[in-house]
Each structure stands twice: as structure tokens, then as C-alpha cells.
Design an enzyme around this catalytic site. Structure first.
Site, PDB file in Angstrom:
ATOM      1  N   TRP A 143      -0.512   4.172  12.831  1.00 62.36           N
ATOM      2  CA  TRP A 143      -0.417   4.229  11.375  1.00 62.36           C
ATOM      3  C   TRP A 143      -1.250   5.374  10.885  1.00 62.36           C
ATOM      4  O   TRP A 143      -2.444   5.335  11.053  1.00 62.36           O
ATOM      5  CB  TRP A 143      -0.914   2.915  10.753  1.00 62.36           C
ATOM      6  CG  TRP A 143      -0.548   2.799   9.311  1.00 62.36           C
ATOM      7  CD1 TRP A 143      -1.380   2.898   8.224  1.00 62.36           C
ATOM      8  CD2 TRP A 143       0.757   2.557   8.779  1.00 62.36           C
ATOM      9  NE1 TRP A 143      -0.678   2.735   7.071  1.00 62.36           N
ATOM     10  CE2 TRP A 143       0.633   2.523   7.377  1.00 62.36           C
ATOM     11  CE3 TRP A 143       2.031   2.386   9.357  1.00 62.36           C
ATOM     12  CZ2 TRP A 143       1.740   2.319   6.536  1.00 62.36           C
ATOM     13  CZ3 TRP A 143       3.106   2.176   8.519  1.00 62.36           C
ATOM     14  CH2 TRP A 143       2.941   2.147   7.120  1.00 62.36           C
ATOM     15  N   ASN A 178      -0.262  -5.302  13.854  1.00 62.49           N
ATOM     16  CA  ASN A 178      -0.978  -4.286  13.076  1.00 62.49           C
ATOM     17  C   ASN A 178      -2.462  -4.606  13.193  1.00 62.49           C
ATOM     18  O   ASN A 178      -2.901  -5.666  12.752  1.00 62.49           O
ATOM     19  CB  ASN A 178      -0.572  -4.341  11.597  1.00 62.49           C
ATOM     20  CG  ASN A 178       0.869  -3.908  11.375  1.00 62.49           C
ATOM     21  OD1 ASN A 178       1.531  -3.458  12.295  1.00 62.49           O
ATOM     22  ND2 ASN A 178       1.340  -4.045  10.143  1.00 62.49           N
ATOM     23  N   ASP A 221       0.815  -1.218   0.000  1.00 65.79           N
ATOM     24  CA  ASP A 221       0.000   0.000   0.000  1.00 65.79           C
ATOM     25  C   ASP A 221       0.850   1.270   0.000  1.00 65.79           C
ATOM     26  O   ASP A 221       0.684   2.141   0.845  1.00 65.79           O
ATOM     27  CB  ASP A 221      -0.922  -0.058   1.242  1.00 65.79           C
ATOM     28  CG  ASP A 221      -1.920   1.083   1.305  1.00 65.79           C
ATOM     29  OD1 ASP A 221      -2.395   1.511   0.240  1.00 65.79           O
ATOM     30  OD2 ASP A 221      -2.205   1.545   2.423  1.00 65.79           O
ATOM     31  N   TYR A 272     -10.914  -1.561   9.357  1.00 66.50           N
ATOM     32  CA  TYR A 272     -11.179  -2.576   8.328  1.00 66.50           C
ATOM     33  C   TYR A 272     -12.141  -3.653   8.831  1.00 66.50           C
ATOM     34  O   TYR A 272     -12.783  -4.338   8.047  1.00 66.50           O
ATOM     35  CB  TYR A 272      -9.870  -3.234   7.861  1.00 66.50           C
ATOM     36  CG  TYR A 272      -8.996  -2.316   7.045  1.00 66.50           C
ATOM     37  CD1 TYR A 272      -9.510  -1.649   5.937  1.00 66.50           C
ATOM     38  CD2 TYR A 272      -7.671  -2.097   7.386  1.00 66.50           C
ATOM     39  CE1 TYR A 272      -8.721  -0.797   5.191  1.00 66.50           C
ATOM     40  CE2 TYR A 272      -6.871  -1.249   6.641  1.00 66.50           C
ATOM     41  CZ  TYR A 272      -7.400  -0.596   5.540  1.00 66.50           C
ATOM     42  OH  TYR A 272      -6.613   0.254   4.816  1.00 66.50           O
ATOM     43  N   GLU A 305       0.898  -0.881  14.117  1.00 64.69           N
ATOM     44  CA  GLU A 305      -0.032  -0.122  13.269  1.00 64.69           C
ATOM     45  C   GLU A 305      -1.406  -0.172  13.918  1.00 64.69           C
ATOM     46  O   GLU A 305      -1.831  -1.231  14.400  1.00 64.69           O
ATOM     47  CB  GLU A 305      -0.172  -0.719  11.860  1.00 64.69           C
ATOM     48  CG  GLU A 305       1.010  -0.501  10.957  1.00 64.69           C
ATOM     49  CD  GLU A 305       0.793  -0.998   9.519  1.00 64.69           C
ATOM     50  OE1 GLU A 305      -0.377  -1.090   9.081  1.00 64.69           O
ATOM     51  OE2 GLU A 305       1.808  -1.292   8.870  1.00 64.69           O
ATOM     52  N   ASN A 353       6.915  -7.254   7.160  1.00 65.78           N
ATOM     53  CA  ASN A 353       5.642  -6.639   7.518  1.00 65.78           C
ATOM     54  C   ASN A 353       4.501  -7.434   6.923  1.00 65.78           C
ATOM     55  O   ASN A 353       4.450  -7.655   5.710  1.00 65.78           O
ATOM     56  CB  ASN A 353       5.570  -5.203   6.984  1.00 65.78           C
ATOM     57  CG  ASN A 353       4.230  -4.548   7.302  1.00 65.78           C
ATOM     58  OD1 ASN A 353       3.949  -4.207   8.452  1.00 65.78           O
ATOM     59  ND2 ASN A 353       3.378  -4.390   6.291  1.00 65.78           N
ATOM     60  N   GLU A 354       3.604  -7.855   7.775  1.00 69.02           N
ATOM     61  CA  GLU A 354       2.353  -8.489   7.359  1.00 69.02           C
ATOM     62  C   GLU A 354       2.548  -9.600   6.337  1.00 69.02           C
ATOM     63  O   GLU A 354       1.880  -9.627   5.298  1.00 69.02           O
ATOM     64  CB  GLU A 354       1.370  -7.438   6.837  1.00 69.02           C
ATOM     65  CG  GLU A 354       0.947  -6.465   7.921  1.00 69.02           C
ATOM     66  CD  GLU A 354      -0.335  -5.700   7.584  1.00 69.02           C
ATOM     67  OE1 GLU A 354      -0.684  -5.632   6.399  1.00 69.02           O
ATOM     68  OE2 GLU A 354      -0.976  -5.198   8.515  1.00 69.02           O
ATOM     69  N   LYS A 414      -4.396   7.932   6.495  1.00 64.49           N
ATOM     70  CA  LYS A 414      -4.358   7.609   7.928  1.00 64.49           C
ATOM     71  C   LYS A 414      -3.368   8.487   8.694  1.00 64.49           C
ATOM     72  O   LYS A 414      -3.127   8.250   9.877  1.00 64.49           O
ATOM     73  CB  LYS A 414      -4.039   6.130   8.136  1.00 64.49           C
ATOM     74  CG  LYS A 414      -5.142   5.212   7.608  1.00 64.49           C
ATOM     75  CD  LYS A 414      -4.985   3.783   8.066  1.00 64.49           C
ATOM     76  CE  LYS A 414      -6.013   2.891   7.390  1.00 64.49           C
ATOM     77  NZ  LYS A 414      -5.779   2.700   5.946  1.00 64.49           N
ATOM     78  N   TYR A 427      -6.639  -3.260  13.034  1.00 62.61           N
ATOM     79  CA  TYR A 427      -7.582  -2.271  12.515  1.00 62.61           C
ATOM     80  C   TYR A 427      -9.018  -2.552  12.948  1.00 62.61           C
ATOM     81  O   TYR A 427      -9.950  -2.398  12.169  1.00 62.61           O
ATOM     82  CB  TYR A 427      -7.465  -2.201  10.981  1.00 62.61           C
ATOM     83  CG  TYR A 427      -6.152  -1.577  10.549  1.00 62.61           C
ATOM     84  CD1 TYR A 427      -6.018  -0.192  10.476  1.00 62.61           C
ATOM     85  CD2 TYR A 427      -5.035  -2.359  10.265  1.00 62.61           C
ATOM     86  CE1 TYR A 427      -4.812   0.394  10.106  1.00 62.61           C
ATOM     87  CE2 TYR A 427      -3.828  -1.788   9.905  1.00 62.61           C
ATOM     88  CZ  TYR A 427      -3.722  -0.410   9.823  1.00 62.61           C
ATOM     89  OH  TYR A 427      -2.538   0.176   9.473  1.00 62.61           O
TER      90      TYR A 427
HETATM   91  C1  BDP Z   1      -1.459  -2.478   6.599  1.00 61.79           C
HETATM   92  C2  BDP Z   1      -0.103  -2.269   5.939  1.00 61.79           C
HETATM   93  C3  BDP Z   1       0.156  -0.820   5.563  1.00 61.79           C
HETATM   94  C4  BDP Z   1      -1.079  -0.177   5.005  1.00 61.79           C
HETATM   95  C5  BDP Z   1      -2.144  -0.203   6.089  1.00 61.79           C
HETATM   96  C6  BDP Z   1      -3.428   0.473   5.615  1.00 61.79           C
HETATM   97  O1  BDP Z   1       0.942  -2.775   6.731  1.00 61.79           O
HETATM   98  O2  BDP Z   1       1.221  -0.763   4.638  1.00 61.79           O
HETATM   99  O3  BDP Z   1      -0.851   1.120   4.546  1.00 61.79           O
HETATM  100  O4  BDP Z   1      -2.443  -1.536   6.409  1.00 61.79           O
HETATM  101  O5  BDP Z   1      -4.260  -0.208   5.037  1.00 61.79           O
HETATM  102  O6  BDP Z   1      -2.027  -3.578   5.986  1.00 61.79           O
HETATM  103  O7  BDP Z   1      -3.571   1.666   5.803  1.00 61.79           O
END
Ligand code: BDP
Length: 603
Positions: A554, A470, A163, A476, A509, A415-416, A573, A472
């Protein structure tokens, strides 16, 4: 690898400036023995994408060419001359006067080559061919495809499996530096501090090229006093009454290394270093024996026009914004940052989690959040990815470059990645072993985990010293429903803590897209109110979890991404806009972070 600095024995020539540039449309072979057939200008260091107003240039996938002339003064020509690229995204072929001098793959690490044999008196021509292609063998990972247009011309396409915008070009300084023929090649510094006695035993290893009769090591403090001296290439010095490198209170010593031949100092190099101890113990992350609490950000190297190009004014400003908010740390998401940024963090006392460019290691990366909720989700990532070799190479290069930085307290191996999927362990175990073996300072290691990697599904947790998540919830997953999100956040953190009580947990994040200036009386998603409510909810839960040792949100600032229906002019973000103007939530964060001490927040 040493950073090029001028000393009594070394000269540095900076090749920054305006170069010739050309998109390679792959119609006619380029003759590297001749000047490029172009009149296009391109500034270095900076990405090429945003410097013109041509969509063709901005979105070009494939090869581009850079060229400039340079002259090395006669006085220097008997010295060893090294051409060094801070980075070249993502693969480079370097020609001097039409001859291939070196080639390097991987867009975020420096590389260098001795150029004496390529030089002619007077003007020399430096030509660089670059590729910005990413595929399933590179890091980051791109989905690469080729098609033909209606005239049969090859069209290359990279769909980023990550992303952020795939900026390309010469985005970091290109320099020539001189050394004598007998020279200091590398220095490894490992401080071992006895905190009780305030005494440090500093192991210094020096690699040399050519030969010296003697190598002298002198440690100099910030006031310029010599505090220890010894000789040898594998040696130890003791610093008494040692001043520690502390977060936001950096103290840097300098190791002055001198190569002596026939009674004369032939080469000198000065390497700054800090004395500090990093340990992971009983669910705590200790810096200098005290439990540290990470407050800060995931970032990007991302500015207007320059893309990922080095901008030291932005770097200084970004760290000042962080310090003003009471932050103490960031992660180099999702690739190693410039040498210049790492050196700046050393002197500013900013704590860094240093990340490889291993991002996109996931076959089914998309925004179908429903799959996040399936605990037994599997995909064929580890059959599809052919990145082991690139991953190993970048771990070697990253540790070779950053090993002496006191600011670096932990390496992030990826990462992820799909660590919940079959084959993940087989992929990661050798990489973690390699990093542990290579790091002379034996820093902790982590893998930054996506939401699908849970206490139940993650297959590699025993490899990580710190659990870096990370998350959300409320964005999400359960978008806008902060009540459910709070429950999910709490429940998952408690589960991690119970299963791995010895491992510190942090968020690397958490965030919500927020359009600056968009307000809502109902705290709707995308509004500045929602961003603040979202962070307050998370913070409430963090404070309840004893082993929770840090919050890196993030993102620091809005940043550019590929376009798509989920992104409006990039990822929003940021706590700051891309122009570094604060959104409303910056006040809440400042209030919170200035009241949380760097040490001892969680008892
Ligand atoms: C995570 C990623 C990051 C993205 C973020 C997002 O590590 O690179 O920018 O989500 O969706 O999956 O904002």
C-alpha cells in the site's frame, strides 16, 4: 454487459469532450425541458472537483448537473441506439430532450439505456443530474449529515468513512453505440483447460435480443487464424494446442459471434478472452497448475486534475512502471476500475484482484490504534449499516461486467469490513454465496481483512478462499519500532497458517507514509529510509512463511484523500509520488521482485 466496440454491424459515438456544468444549490428547481442556466465548462471523462479553482465546487456535496448536445446521423437512426455511461458517481438521473431516460445508483459501474424513442432529428439535449451523496445505505459508506446555514439554507455533508477523496462526476466515457434491431446482448465464456493435453474446452453462451436464425461462434487466435467454429447460443468449442493466458505473457483469443438472419450476418461482436485455470489448493494459489506468487500493489484511480477520471496514458504508464519493477498484479482497491483498465490488464498479462466498492463497512473507523489491540473488540457496525442491497447489486453488476476477463483471478467482496463484529457472518454469508453462484468461472473469493480481524476474532474466515490481510505493524501499531513489529508480523502469520493450513495467505496492504525527499540518518518514520526499512522487515518475515503467496503493498502512488490531521495533501504511502516519480524504496522492490519468479517461489 458487453463493452461498446465498433464492428461490421456496430458504430460507437464517443461523447467525451467539454460539457456544460452546474452545481445545484437547491434554491430553484431545475427545469429539465430547458437548457441548463449555466456557462460553466467541464471536461468528460474526469471528476468535476479539481477542474475549477473554486473551493465551493471542489468540496460540493449534493447534486450537480451536466449537459451537452449530440446528433445521431440519419444513417444510424433505424438502428437500435444505446447510451452507455462507463460510470456516474454516485447516482445519476439521465434526461434526453427533457424526458427521464434512466436512473442508476452506484458510482463505479456502467449502465445503459436504449434511446431511440427519446430522439429527435438534428440536435438532441442530454442532461444528467448527479448526486455524490454517500450514506449508510451506499457503497462506499459515508457519514451523511444535514445542517442549515445562518440563512436557513440546507448544507449537506458527507464525512467519508474511507481514506480517499470522494471524487464525483462523469469520470468514465459516455458513449452511444448502435446495434441492429436483432442483436447480440451478452456473451459468457468459460474456458476449461486440460493442462496435460494442452487442450481447452470453451463453453460459450450467447444472449440475444430480437431473433436470429443462427448464431455462429468462431474462435480466432492472435494471428487471425480460425481455430474453432460452431453454431448455437449454448455451445462448446475445443481449442487444441492451446496457448495459455499467463501472467506477464498474455495470449488472447477472440470469440467472434455472428447473428445470422435470412442467410445474412446481421450483427457481429468480438469478445477477447484468455484460456487459464485458477485454483486454490493446499495453501497455494495456482494459475495454470503452478503456484503463483502475487507481487504488486493496492492502487487507486487517482491522478492530478482528473481525480478518478479515466486517463489511459496513466493506465499504460502505471502498468509499465509495475512491469519494470517485476510486479505482476494489483488489486482494484477500493472499487471496480474502468472497463478500459480491465481490458488493458487482459492484454498486458497483469493479474487482478477485482474489488467491489464495499469500503467503510465499519462503525468506528478512526485512527485510535489502541482499539486494534483489543482482541474482543465489538461495535454496532451491522446494526448501523444498511448496505446489503447495494452490496448485492454491485456484486451482480461487477460479475456481469468482468466475468470474461482472464486478468481477474479473484473477487474481493469488501475491504476492511468489521468482520470481527457481531452480525458480520449474517451479513457476509449470503453475499459470498451470491458471488459463487453468479461467477461462471467460479473464481476464488476473498474479503480483505483489517488488523482487528485476527485468527481469533474474524467471524467469516471459512467463507474466504484466500486470507487477504491489510497489516500496519510498525506504522499504525508500534510506529517506528520495527523490531517489535517484526515479531508481531511473524507471530500473526504463523497463527493464521496454523489455524487454516489449507488457505493461502497474502498481504493486500502494508505500508508507511513517506514524504518524498525527506531523509533521516536515524530512519525515522516518514523518511524514505524508514519506508525501505519497513518493507525489508516485512519481506524477511514473508519469506519464512510457506503458505504466504503474495505481497501487494500500500500504495502504488501517493493519492488524494479528504483533509484531516493524519493526511498532508493526501496519503503518502506511495512507492511513487502522485506524479509517478519513484521514492527510494522502488529500487529495493525492483531488486526483490525481479528476483522472485512469478511461479514456484514458495515450494
Ligand atoms: C487501510 C485502508 C486504506 C487506507 C490505508 C491507510 O484499507 O484505504 O488508505 O489503510 O491508512 O485502512 O493508508
Amino acid at each position: 454487459m458487453l463493452y461498446p466496440v465498433a464492428t461490421d454491424s456496430r458504430v460507437v459515438l464517443d461523447l467525451s469532450g467539454v460539457w456544460n456544468f452546474m452545481i445545484d444549490d437547491e434554491v430553484k428547481e431545475i427545469d429539465v425541458t430547458k437548457p441548463l442556466p449555466t456557462s460553466e465548462s467541464m471536461a468528460v471523462p474526469a471528476a468535476f472537483n479539481d477542474q475549477t479553482v473554486s473551493q465551493k465546487v471542489r468540496e460540493h456535496t449534493g447534486f450537480v448537473w451536466y449537459e451537452r448536445e449530440f446528433t445521431v446521423a440519419k444513417a444510424l437512426r433505424d438502428e437500435r441506439l444505446v447510451l452507455r455511461f462507463g460510470s456516474a458517481s454516485h447516482e445519476a438521473w439521465v434526461y434526453i430532450n427533457g424526458k427521464l431516460a434512466t436512473q442508476h445508483k452506484g458510482g463505479f459501474m456502467p449502465f445503459e439505456v436504449e434511446i431511440n424513442d427519446f430522439l429527435v432529428p438534428g440536435e438532441n439535449r442530454l442532461t444528467v443530474r448527479l448526486s455524490n451523496i454517500l450514506d449508510n445505505t451506499t457503497l462506499p459508506v459515508g457519514n451523511y449529515s444535514e445542517t442549515k446555514d445562518k440563512d436557513g439554507k440546507l448544507i449537506r455533508n458527507v464525512d467519508e468513512n474511507f481514506d480517499f477523496f470522494n471524487y464525483g462526476g462523469l469520470q468514465r466515457p459516455v458513449k452511444i453505440y448502435s446495434t441492429p434491431k436483432n442483436y447480440i446482448e451478452d456473451i459468457v465464456i468459460v474456458p476449461d483447460v486440460d493442462l496435460q493435453k494442452a487442450q481447452a474446452d470453451v463453453q460459450v453462451s450467447v444472449q440475444t435480443g430480437g431473433s436470429f436464425d443462427e448464431v455462429r461462434v468462431t474462435v480466432v487466435d492472435e494471428e487471425g487464424n480460425e481455430v474453432a467454429q460452431t453454431t448455437g447460443t449454448e455451445t462448446n468449442v475445443t481449442i487444441t494446442d492451446v496457448k495459455l493466458w499467463q501472467p506477464l505473457d498474455a495470449y488472447l483469443y477472440t470469440a467472434k459471434i455472428e447473428g445470422v438472419k435470412n442467410g445474412e450476418v446481421v450483427d457481429v461482436y468480438e469478445e477477447p478472452f484468455g484460456v487459464r485455470k485458477v485454483e486454490v489448493k493446499d495453501g497455494k494459489f495456482l494459475i495454470n497448475g503452478e503456484p503463483f506468487y502475487f507481487k504488486g500493489f493496492g492502487k487507486h484511480e487517482d491522478t492530478f486534475i482528473r481525480g478518478r477520471g479515466l486517463d489511459e496514458a496513466y493506465n499504460v504508464h502505471d502498468l509499465n512502471l509495475m512491469k519494470d519493477m517485476g510486479a505482476n498484479s494489483f488489486r482494484t482497491s477500493h472499487y471496480p476500475y474502468s472497463d478500459e483498465m480491465m481490458r488493458l490488464c487482459d492484454r498486458e498479462g497483469i493479474v487482478v484482484i477485482d474489488e467491489t466498492p464495499a469500503v467503510g463497512l465499519m462503525a468506528s473507523f478512526n485512527f485510535d490504534v489502541s482499539m486494534l489491540e483489543k482482541e474482543d473488540f465489538q461495535d454496532d457496525t451491522w446494526d448501523q449499516m444498511k448496505t446489503s442491497e447495494a452490496h448485492e447489486q454491485v456484486i451482480r453488476e461487477l460479475i456481469a461486467r468482468d466475468k470474461n476477463h482472464p486478468s481477474v483471478v479473484m473477487w474481493s467482496i469488501a475491504n476492511e469490513a468489521a468482520t470481527y463484529s457481531k452480525g458480520a457472518r449474517e451479513y457476509f454469508e449470503p453475499l459470498f454465496n451470491l458471488a459463487r453462484e453468479l461467477d461462471p468461472q467460479k473464481r476464488p473469493l476473498t474479503n480483505v481483512l483489517i488488523m482487528m480481524a485476527t485468527p481469533k476474532t474474524d467471524k467469516c474466515t471459512d467463507l474466504y478462499d484466500v486470507l487477504a490481510l491489510n497489516r500496519y505493524f510498525g506504522w499504525y501499531v508500534k510506529n517506528g519500532d520495527l523490531e517489535t513489529a517484526e515479531e508481531q508480523t511473524r507471530q500473526e502469520l504463523l497463527e493464521w497458517q496454523e489455524k487454516y493450513p489449507e488457505k493461502p495467505i497474502m498481504y493486500t496492504e502494508y505500508g508507511a507514509d513517506t514524504v518524498a525527499g525527506f531523509h533521516s540518518a536515524y530512519g525515522e518514520p516518514f523518511s524514505e529510509e524508514f519506508q525501505e526499512d519497513y518493507y525489508r522487515m516485512n519481506h524477511k518475515v514473508f519469506d519464512e512463511i510457506p503458505n504466504f503467496v503474495g505481497e501487494q503493498l500500500w500504495n502504488f502512488a501517493d493519492f488524494q484523500t479528504k483533509f484531516g490531521i493524519m493526511r498532508v495533501q493526501g496519503n503518502k504511502k506511495g512507492v511513487f509520488t502522485r506524479a509517478r516519480e519513484p521514492k527510494m524504496v522502488a529500487r529495493h522492490l525492483k531488486e526483490r521482485w525481479t528476483s522472485i519468479p512469478h511461479f514456484g517461489y514458495k515450494k
